[in-house]
Enzyme design. Structure first.
Site, PDB file in Angstrom:
ATOM      1  N   GLU A 165       0.821  -1.218   0.000  1.00 13.58           N
ATOM      2  CA  GLU A 165       0.000   0.000   0.000  1.00 13.58           C
ATOM      3  C   GLU A 165       0.855   1.269   0.000  1.00 13.58           C
ATOM      4  O   GLU A 165       0.354   2.356   0.295  1.00 13.58           O
ATOM      5  CB  GLU A 165      -0.943   0.019   1.204  1.00 13.58           C
ATOM      6  CG  GLU A 165      -1.940  -1.128   1.267  1.00 13.58           C
ATOM      7  CD  GLU A 165      -2.947  -1.138   0.130  1.00 13.58           C
ATOM      8  OE1 GLU A 165      -2.953  -0.180  -0.670  1.00 13.58           O
ATOM      9  OE2 GLU A 165      -3.715  -2.105   0.039  1.00 13.58           O
ATOM     10  N   HIS A 225      -2.839   2.344   8.288  1.00 15.24           N
ATOM     11  CA  HIS A 225      -3.957   1.565   7.740  1.00 15.24           C
ATOM     12  C   HIS A 225      -4.120   0.301   8.566  1.00 15.24           C
ATOM     13  O   HIS A 225      -3.143  -0.393   8.853  1.00 15.24           O
ATOM     14  CB  HIS A 225      -3.685   1.197   6.280  1.00 15.24           C
ATOM     15  CG  HIS A 225      -4.636   0.175   5.733  1.00 15.24           C
ATOM     16  ND1 HIS A 225      -6.001   0.359   5.743  1.00 15.24           N
ATOM     17  CD2 HIS A 225      -4.433  -1.041   5.179  1.00 15.24           C
ATOM     18  CE1 HIS A 225      -6.584  -0.693   5.201  1.00 15.24           C
ATOM     19  NE2 HIS A 225      -5.650  -1.576   4.864  1.00 15.24           N
ATOM     20  N   HIS A 265      -7.286  -2.888   9.999  1.00 12.07           N
ATOM     21  CA  HIS A 265      -8.588  -3.527   9.808  1.00 12.07           C
ATOM     22  C   HIS A 265      -9.376  -3.450  11.111  1.00 12.07           C
ATOM     23  O   HIS A 265      -9.576  -4.456  11.790  1.00 12.07           O
ATOM     24  CB  HIS A 265      -8.391  -4.967   9.350  1.00 12.07           C
ATOM     25  CG  HIS A 265      -7.596  -5.101   8.096  1.00 12.07           C
ATOM     26  ND1 HIS A 265      -6.986  -6.277   7.708  1.00 12.07           N
ATOM     27  CD2 HIS A 265      -7.289  -4.187   7.130  1.00 12.07           C
ATOM     28  CE1 HIS A 265      -6.365  -6.089   6.557  1.00 12.07           C
ATOM     29  NE2 HIS A 265      -6.526  -4.828   6.190  1.00 12.07           N
ATOM     30  N   HIS A 286     -13.230  -3.449   4.349  1.00  8.36           N
ATOM     31  CA  HIS A 286     -11.779  -3.663   4.350  1.00  8.36           C
ATOM     32  C   HIS A 286     -11.089  -3.062   5.566  1.00  8.36           C
ATOM     33  O   HIS A 286     -10.433  -3.761   6.319  1.00  8.36           O
ATOM     34  CB  HIS A 286     -11.181  -3.093   3.046  1.00  8.36           C
ATOM     35  CG  HIS A 286      -9.707  -3.306   2.902  1.00  8.36           C
ATOM     36  ND1 HIS A 286      -9.090  -3.459   1.677  1.00  8.36           N
ATOM     37  CD2 HIS A 286      -8.698  -3.385   3.813  1.00  8.36           C
ATOM     38  CE1 HIS A 286      -7.787  -3.636   1.861  1.00  8.36           C
ATOM     39  NE2 HIS A 286      -7.534  -3.576   3.146  1.00  8.36           N
TER      40      HIS A 286
END
EC number: 4.1.2.19
Length: 275
Positions: free
Chosen positions: A117, A141, A143, A212
């Site tokens: 990413e 980032h 989850h 996501h």
């Protein structure tokens, strides 16, 4: 000789990745984290750098980030293992003077590479540098379980998601008055999702990827972790509320406006005006 693993930025990455795994946000190799550094941060540890740093070209040039060092998590690496072997799971990279690629100065041993990413991270760093006049340095980032769950049951638009999260916990409007951006579902690890995320990062410090996870930005590792943690706590409250039959009462529009005035923040207008 100073050891880079004792530096504030490696130790900070160890703590942030360990805390995120303990929260349940980063199963297996899920999640990624980047921290923008200054040359003065890494200069004392030059003796720890690779003798022949590997060069990797970027999929698109990043002129705003020329000559900028970052510490990043690796592709396919597990957050739970960063504390066990920082050099295998983290890397210090530096963007070249033309912005077309970067060298891996330290870490990412055994031919490991930065997170898949990285385009989303670097593009988001560029936008947050402009939006915050250089104050924001972290992109995270993960989850986050309950934030993901909400994207299945709430209409996926910025105003509604933001308003519901503000109502889920009083502190939310104070912590993220700029609201939460949200994308359509997109294939991860591509320039396209990176560009879409960066566009939302122009306006929001939090961006949801439906089904996501979430992207967060802040000036420090602690602030960024705390931002996501606050939103995720509110999402957890909302999940419980909806499982109990829904809201009977909530924070009103007038009360949200009063809250913003008390703490000197300007709430996202579209979320305030929703109802």
């Amino acid at each position: 000789m100073q050891n880079i693993t004792d530096s504030w930025f490696v130790q900070g990455m160890i703590k942030a990745t360990s805390d995120a795994w303990l929260k349940g946000w980063d199963e297996r190799n899920g999640g990624n984290l980047t921290l923008r550094l200054d040359e003065t941060d890494i200069a004392p540890f030059a003796a720890n750098f690779h003798e022949k740093p590997r060069y990797i070209a970027l999929s698109q040039p990043m002129p705003l980030l020329t000559n900028t060092p970052f510490i990043v998590t690796g592709s396919g690496k597990f957050f739970r293992n960063v504390q066990l072997d920082p050099a295998a799971n983290l890397g210090v990279v530096k963007i070249d003077s033309d912005g077309a690629g970067y060298h891996i100065l330290w870490g990412l041993t055994h031919d490991a590479v930065p997170t898949s990413e990285l385009p989303a991270h670097f593009l988001s760093h560029c936008e947050r540098i402009k939006a915050t006049h250089g104050k924001d340095r972290v992109i995270m980032h993960c989850h986050a379980t309950n934030l993901i769950a909400l994207t299945y049951v709430l209409e996926n638009n910025t105003a509604l998601i933001t308003r519901k999260l503000w109502e889920g916990s009083t502190e939310c409007l104070v912590v993220f008055p700029d609201g939460v951006g949200i994308l359509p579902w997109m294939v991860p690890g591509t320039d396209e999702i990176g560009q879409a995320t960066a566009q939302e990062m122009q306006k929001h410090s939090l961006v949801l990827w439906p089904f996501h996870g979430v992207f967060g930005s802040g000036p420090t590792l602690d602030e960024t972790f705390g931002l996501i943690d606050t939103a995720e706590k509110s999402a957890e409250v909302l999940v419980k509320i909806y499982s109990m039959g829904g809201m009977k009462q909530t924070i009103t529009r007038e009360e949200l406006v009063a809250l913003g005035k008390r703490f000197g923040v300007t709430p996202l207008a579209s979320a305030v005006a929703l109802y």
